[in-house]
Design a protein around this motif. Structure first.
Motif, PDB file in Angstrom:
ATOM      1  N   ALA A  36       0.706  -1.411  -0.040  1.00 28.57           N
ATOM      2  CA  ALA A  36       0.100  -0.392   0.323  1.00 28.57           C
ATOM      3  C   ALA A  36       1.185   1.106  -0.286  1.00 28.57           C
ATOM      4  N   LYS A  37       2.210   1.075   0.517  1.00 28.76           N
ATOM      5  CA  LYS A  37       3.037   2.515   0.503  1.00 28.76           C
ATOM      6  C   LYS A  37       3.725   2.036  -0.723  1.00 28.76           C
ATOM      7  N   GLY A  38       3.787   1.019  -1.270  1.00 27.06           N
ATOM      8  CA  GLY A  38       4.610   1.634  -2.820  1.00 27.06           C
ATOM      9  C   GLY A  38       6.098   0.448  -2.714  1.00 27.06           C
ATOM     10  N   HIS A  39       5.359  -0.645  -1.394  1.00 27.77           N
ATOM     11  CA  HIS A  39       7.139  -1.544  -1.377  1.00 27.77           C
ATOM     12  C   HIS A  39       7.161  -2.195  -2.026  1.00 27.77           C
ATOM     13  N   GLU A  40       8.325  -2.842  -3.042  1.00 27.51           N
ATOM     14  CA  GLU A  40       8.625  -4.331  -3.448  1.00 27.51           C
ATOM     15  C   GLU A  40       8.794  -5.188  -2.106  1.00 27.51           C
ATOM     16  N   VAL A  41       7.703  -6.235  -2.597  1.00 28.61           N
ATOM     17  CA  VAL A  41       7.815  -7.401  -1.679  1.00 28.61           C
ATOM     18  C   VAL A  41       8.233  -8.814  -1.966  1.00 28.61           C
ATOM     19  N   THR A  42       8.726  -9.009  -1.212  1.00 27.46           N
ATOM     20  CA  THR A  42       8.935 -10.712  -1.767  1.00 27.46           C
ATOM     21  C   THR A  42       8.912 -11.593  -0.733  1.00 27.46           C
ATOM     22  N   VAL A  43       8.097 -12.721  -0.798  1.00 30.88           N
ATOM     23  CA  VAL A  43       7.960 -13.385   0.567  1.00 30.88           C
ATOM     24  C   VAL A  43       8.174 -14.906  -0.066  1.00 30.88           C
ATOM     25  N   ARG A  44       9.029 -15.526   1.039  1.00 28.14           N
ATOM     26  CA  ARG A  44       9.937 -16.942   1.168  1.00 28.14           C
ATOM     27  C   ARG A  44       9.218 -17.537   1.526  1.00 28.14           C
ATOM     28  N   ASP A  45       8.519 -18.579   1.735  1.00 25.83           N
ATOM     29  CA  ASP A  45       7.514 -19.180   2.802  1.00 25.83           C
ATOM     30  C   ASP A  45       8.169 -20.794   2.148  1.00 25.83           C
ATOM     31  N   LEU A  46       8.960 -20.578   3.658  1.00 26.76           N
ATOM     32  CA  LEU A  46       9.716 -22.005   3.948  1.00 26.76           C
ATOM     33  C   LEU A  46       8.682 -22.459   4.029  1.00 26.76           C
ATOM     34  N   TYR A  47       7.366 -23.815   4.224  1.00 21.24           N
ATOM     35  CA  TYR A  47       7.678 -24.661   4.284  1.00 21.24           C
ATOM     36  C   TYR A  47       6.673 -24.678   3.116  1.00 21.24           C
ATOM     37  N   GLN A  48       6.333 -23.824   2.288  1.00 23.26           N
ATOM     38  CA  GLN A  48       5.483 -23.553   0.793  1.00 23.26           C
ATOM     39  C   GLN A  48       6.690 -24.336  -0.298  1.00 23.26           C
ATOM     40  N   MET A  49       7.756 -23.963  -0.266  1.00 24.03           N
ATOM     41  CA  MET A  49       9.281 -23.959  -0.567  1.00 24.03           C
ATOM     42  C   MET A  49       9.415 -25.289  -0.524  1.00 24.03           C
ATOM     43  N   ASN A  50       9.413 -26.183   1.150  1.00 19.79           N
ATOM     44  CA  ASN A  50       9.760 -26.489   1.343  1.00 19.79           C
ATOM     45  C   ASN A  50      11.362 -26.738   1.020  1.00 19.79           C
TER      46      ASN A  50
END
Length: 194
Positions: A29-43
């Motif tokens: 919402a503030k215009g930041h670039e976001v990367t998510v690393r979901d460790l369980y989903q990634m196994n």
């Protein structure tokens, strides 16, 4: 600003996942670039092996480690979102730290034995949940111990400036109104610091 959210909870319907969603939305919402690393989903492979250690020492960083290091190198801010289990990081997140924040990437030893903090200039935020009431953790010194090991022993050790560490206790026992208040605090923290 580029944000890396490292998330460690196996249940996609958990309160930790609501924290992840709130964090992502507040930043975007503030215009930041976001990367998510979901460790369980990634196994994510959390086990540091002797082969990993030999490869890292020889400068042949394994591909899965190098990929995560690239995310960290490109981030201005790194946020860990996780439950406290047995008074520490979940094993998958601890393994991420063991494998990814490796010698020569996150820290090194100087010629006089000093620690060279190789991630200096980055900011860090930690968001932890636990089932124990917060006042109990405070009274027995556990909150301070958790800050010392994660904020100081991991982030600061590598040069990452900790801007805040939010602790939310009694999460399984509180009602939805209390959880909404916690999520509002998460949103406010991102708005205040970024």
């Amino acid at each position: 600003m580029k944000h890396l959210l490292v998330y460690a909870h196996p249940n996609p319907n958990s309160f930790n996942h609501a924290i992840l969603d709130t964090s992502t939305k507040a930043l975007e919402a503030k215009g930041h670039e976001v990367t998510v690393r979901d460790l369980y989903q990634m196994n994510f492979n959390a086990v540091l092996t002797s082969e990993d250690m030999a490869a890292l020492r020889s400068g042949q960083t394994p591909e899965d480690i190098r990929k995560e290091q690239d995310y960290i190198a490109g981030a201005d801010c790194i946020t860990f979102i996780y439950p406290v289990w047995w008074t520490g990081l979940p094993a998958i997140l601890k393994g991420y730290v063991d494998r990814v924040l490796s010698y020569g990437f996150a820290y090194a030893y100087g010629s006089n034995g000093n620690i060279e903090k190789l991630l200096t200039g980055k900011k860090g935020l930690l968001i932890s949940t636990h089932g124990t009431p917060s006042d109990i953790y405070e009274s027995i010194g556990m909150t301070q111990s958790l800050k010392q090991t994660s904020d100081g022993g991991i982030f600061d050790f590598c040069g990452i400036e900790v801007v805040n560490h939010l602790f939310f206790g009694s999460v399984p026992q509180v009602d939805d109104a209390a959880r909404k208040g916690m999520l509002a605090q998460v949103e406010q923290t991102f708005q205040t610091h970024f």
